[in-house]
Design a protein around this motif. Structure first.
Motif, short mmCIF file in Angstrom:
data_model
loop_
_atom_site.label_atom_id
_atom_site.label_comp_id
_atom_site.label_asym_id
_atom_site.label_seq_id
_atom_site.Cartn_x
_atom_site.Cartn_y
_atom_site.Cartn_z
N ILE A 5 9.79 6.91 6.12
CA ILE A 5 9.79 7.90 7.17
C ILE A 5 10.58 7.19 8.24
N GLN A 6 10.18 6.05 8.63
CA GLN A 6 11.02 5.25 9.49
C GLN A 6 12.27 5.07 9.15
N ILE A 7 12.81 4.64 8.01
CA ILE A 7 14.06 4.72 7.58
C ILE A 7 14.76 6.00 7.73
N SER A 8 14.13 6.85 7.48
CA SER A 8 14.64 8.46 7.48
C SER A 8 15.03 8.81 8.93
N VAL A 35 5.35 5.47 4.93
CA VAL A 35 5.78 5.13 6.47
C VAL A 35 7.05 4.58 6.64
N THR A 36 7.18 3.48 5.85
CA THR A 36 8.41 2.81 5.84
C THR A 36 9.69 3.76 5.68
N ASP A 42 0.86 -1.03 -0.16
CA ASP A 42 -0.04 0.03 -0.13
C ASP A 42 0.99 1.31 0.01
N PRO A 43 0.60 2.17 -0.90
CA PRO A 43 1.43 3.45 -0.91
C PRO A 43 1.69 4.26 0.25
N ALA A 50 8.60 5.77 -7.22
CA ALA A 50 8.45 7.32 -6.87
C ALA A 50 8.68 7.49 -5.61
N LEU A 51 7.75 7.00 -4.69
CA LEU A 51 8.00 7.38 -3.22
C LEU A 51 9.47 6.83 -2.70
N TYR A 52 9.88 5.80 -3.28
CA TYR A 52 11.27 5.30 -2.72
C TYR A 52 12.33 6.35 -3.14
N LEU A 53 12.24 6.83 -4.32
CA LEU A 53 13.31 7.67 -4.98
C LEU A 53 12.95 8.92 -3.92
#
Length: 253
Positions: free
Chosen positions: A79-82, A76-77, A70-71, A217-220
């Protein structure tokens, strides 16, 4: 599994109708199968280059078996990695990337970040990756749609072949039945192949391709934000700008 179950259920309904209406063997005709299947494969192959035909099968398999996140969950993933990178440093992501084999694009994006690549280099490499993947997937969908267009046409050609054979042998009643069988069953096979197999697969592949493009695109965006060492709150705002209103992230709320 949903794709497979849907196709199996559709064929089960047709086969049930055949059994209830009489002998299902009456719907089996080898010449008709050869005309529709063989003709569809041959004409579809003509429409694409040899290089495309080498890459498309793998892309189709990936698109059929890929289960996109789900996008909002993907956002959220990121943001947590960030947050983890901001608190523990970029090198803390090195162990994390080894567990992301199911998301190769994200794994590649984070590896580039950990390796110290510049923001411009990361964006350039990943944009090329997105463009190349989208191009191959688009050709894969085009192949399925092209085959769906050809299958009914081959059914019509088989019908004409059967009618010509029947009209050419009206003096021999024993040939009328087999010729009429070819004439009708080729149309049946072409319609079933196009509308129960090829078109649903094309629609499923296209939807999965769009979902994967959105995730990439979100991952980028997340990888670039992490590389710039931006505040995760700023990343949340950037990701929300890419998501529809109903899928907005409320991580920090």
């Amino acid at each position: 599994m949903i794709t497979l179950l849907g196709i199996v259920a559709g064929f089960a309904l047709i086969i049930s109708a055949m059994i209830l209406g009489g002998s299902p063997l009456a719907f089996v005709d080898v010449p008709s199968i050869l005309i529709v299947l063989g003709g569809t494969v041959a004409i579809t192959i003509v429409s694409f280059s040899p290089k495309d035909l080498q890459l498309i099968p793998g892309a189709l398999w990936h698109m059929m078996t890929y289960t996109p996140l789900d996008p909002r969950e993907a956002g959220v993933t990121m943001i947590q990695i960030s947050e983890r990178a901001r608190k523990q440093g970029l090198m803390s992501l090195e162990k994390l990337t080894s567990t992301m084999n199911n998301e190769p694009f994200l794994q590649k994006a984070l590896n580039l970040t950990v390796d110290g690549a510049s923001v411009e280099e990361i964006e350039q490499i990943l944009q090329k990756e997105i463009h190349y993947t989208a191009s191959i997937q688009s050709k894969s969908v085009d192949l399925l749609r092209r085959a769906a267009e050809v299958a009914p046409a081959m059914g019509l050609i088989g019908t004409l072949v059967g009618l010509v054979q029947m009209l050419g042998n009206l003096s021999d009643p024993s040939t009328i039945g087999p010729a009429m069988s070819v004439a009708l069953l080729t149309t049946f096979y072409g319609a079933v192949l196009a509308h129960m197999v090829l078109m649903p697969l094309a629609t499923k592949a296209e939807r999965n391709s769009q979902n994967e493009s959105t995730l990439n695109a979100l991952y980028l965006t997340g990888a670039l934000s992490i590389s710039r060492e931006e505040n995760p709150r700023r990343l949340e705002m950037q990701l929300n700008a890419m998501l529809p209103q109903t899928h907005r992230i409320r991580y920090f709320e």
